[in-house]
Design a protein around this motif. Structure first.
Motif, mmCIF file in Angstrom:
data_model
loop_
_atom_site.group_PDB
_atom_site.id
_atom_site.type_symbol
_atom_site.label_atom_id
_atom_site.label_comp_id
_atom_site.label_asym_id
_atom_site.label_seq_id
_atom_site.Cartn_x
_atom_site.Cartn_y
_atom_site.Cartn_z
ATOM 1 N N HIS A 20 6.136 -0.466 17.219
ATOM 2 C CA HIS A 20 5.739 -0.597 15.809
ATOM 3 C C HIS A 20 4.529 -1.517 15.683
ATOM 4 O O HIS A 20 3.567 -1.189 14.968
ATOM 5 C CB HIS A 20 6.902 -1.120 14.965
ATOM 6 C CG HIS A 20 6.551 -1.239 13.527
ATOM 7 N ND1 HIS A 20 6.154 -2.429 12.959
ATOM 8 C CD2 HIS A 20 6.504 -0.311 12.541
ATOM 9 C CE1 HIS A 20 5.881 -2.226 11.688
ATOM 10 N NE2 HIS A 20 6.091 -0.964 11.399
ATOM 11 N N ALA A 21 4.539 -2.649 16.365
ATOM 12 C CA ALA A 21 3.400 -3.577 16.322
ATOM 13 C C ALA A 21 2.145 -2.914 16.899
ATOM 14 O O ALA A 21 1.046 -3.067 16.356
ATOM 15 C CB ALA A 21 3.732 -4.861 17.083
ATOM 16 N N GLU A 22 2.316 -2.161 17.977
ATOM 17 C CA GLU A 22 1.181 -1.480 18.614
ATOM 18 C C GLU A 22 0.571 -0.441 17.684
ATOM 19 O O GLU A 22 -0.650 -0.379 17.520
ATOM 20 C CB GLU A 22 1.650 -0.810 19.903
ATOM 21 C CG GLU A 22 0.572 -0.038 20.624
ATOM 22 C CD GLU A 22 1.100 0.664 21.870
ATOM 23 O OE1 GLU A 22 0.582 1.758 22.166
ATOM 24 O OE2 GLU A 22 2.009 0.135 22.543
ATOM 25 N N LEU A 23 1.394 0.376 17.053
ATOM 26 C CA LEU A 23 0.841 1.410 16.173
ATOM 27 C C LEU A 23 0.222 0.789 14.928
ATOM 28 O O LEU A 23 -0.760 1.311 14.391
ATOM 29 C CB LEU A 23 1.843 2.505 15.855
ATOM 30 C CG LEU A 23 3.022 2.248 14.936
ATOM 31 C CD1 LEU A 23 2.661 2.464 13.484
ATOM 32 C CD2 LEU A 23 4.142 3.213 15.311
ATOM 33 N N SER A 24 0.720 -0.347 14.477
ATOM 34 C CA SER A 24 0.102 -1.053 13.347
ATOM 35 C C SER A 24 -1.281 -1.575 13.726
ATOM 36 O O SER A 24 -2.229 -1.452 12.940
ATOM 37 C CB SER A 24 0.988 -2.208 12.884
ATOM 38 O OG SER A 24 2.198 -1.709 12.363
ATOM 39 N N ARG A 25 -1.409 -2.132 14.922
ATOM 40 C CA ARG A 25 -2.721 -2.596 15.400
ATOM 41 C C ARG A 25 -3.686 -1.425 15.573
ATOM 42 O O ARG A 25 -4.863 -1.516 15.224
ATOM 43 C CB ARG A 25 -2.585 -3.351 16.723
ATOM 44 C CG ARG A 25 -2.068 -4.762 16.598
ATOM 45 C CD ARG A 25 -2.170 -5.524 17.917
ATOM 46 N NE ARG A 25 -1.561 -4.835 19.039
ATOM 47 C CZ ARG A 25 -0.276 -4.886 19.372
ATOM 48 N NH1 ARG A 25 0.562 -5.609 18.665
ATOM 49 N NH2 ARG A 25 0.173 -4.226 20.424
ATOM 50 N N PHE A 26 -3.169 -0.320 16.104
ATOM 51 C CA PHE A 26 -3.984 0.878 16.308
ATOM 52 C C PHE A 26 -4.550 1.356 14.968
ATOM 53 O O PHE A 26 -5.744 1.578 14.821
ATOM 54 C CB PHE A 26 -3.133 1.961 16.975
ATOM 55 C CG PHE A 26 -3.831 3.278 17.178
ATOM 56 C CD1 PHE A 26 -4.883 3.405 18.074
ATOM 57 C CD2 PHE A 26 -3.423 4.409 16.484
ATOM 58 C CE1 PHE A 26 -5.526 4.626 18.270
ATOM 59 C CE2 PHE A 26 -4.051 5.634 16.673
ATOM 60 C CZ PHE A 26 -5.106 5.739 17.570
#
Length: 186
Positions: A20-26
């Motif tokens: 979730h954190a990764e896709l938010s940063r993406f």
């Protein structure tokens, strides 16, 4: 007699909070989004628009001279795509991508949210927005994500079943099309 270590063949589950954190940063790395819309007669259109994210919703400020604007208003539906740049992708077949299926709602001129969101547009995109605000053919549309799909590589696809609550699940079935997005393969 020494006991043999337990063998596990099942792959470990990914850390969904980290995903979730990764896709938010993406997603935060983009200032535009790609849109797939359909006219009421089913005629498809692909386009893009600068966007802002406010409270988990995407806002676009678009002209009625564009085909996608009529499609968005008439059908109330859109598929949104964020995709990794080809130049930075490891391979064309495994570009990271994030897709959302959204409901569309027009925000009427004169509403507080209309002015506050356009103020944010002006802050992010500059003085051109002030000029566009004065044009009567521009519409502020809220795209409300309902479900999505994040693909980060082969066998690394994640359905986003509840966008607001960030409910994410790893899709383990290889090659299976999923309701969440346009594709669930790598």
């Amino acid at each position: 007699m020494p006991q043999e270590p337990t063998r596990t063949d099942a792959p470990s589950s990914p850390d969904l909070d980290a995903i979730h954190a990764e896709l938010s940063r993406f997603r935060a790395g983009f200032s535009t989004l790609l849109m797939a819309t359909c006219a009421s007669d089913g005629e498809p259109d692909a386009s893009y628009a600068p966007y802002l994210e406010v409270g988990g919703d995407f806002y676009v400020f678009v002209s009625e001279l564009s085909t996608h604007t009529a499609n968005l208003i008439e059908t109330g539906r859109v598929s949104v795509l964020f995709i990794e740049d080809e130049a930075s992708a490891a391979h064309a077949f495994v570009r990271r991508r994030l897709t959302f299926r959204c409901r569309v709602e027009e925000i009427a001129r004169g509403k507080d949210v209309y002015d506050s969101v356009l103020d944010l547009f002006e802050t992010r995109f500059g003085g051109l927005v002030a000029t566009l605000r004065a044009l009567s053919d521009f519409h502020l549309l809220r795209l409300r994500p309902e479900r999505g799909l994040y693909v980060k590589g082969f066998g690394k696809a994640f359905a986003i079943d509840d966008v607001q609550l960030a409910r994410i699940r790893h899709i383990r079935e290889s090659g299976r099309r999923d309701d969440a997005g346009s594709d669930s393969t790598g």
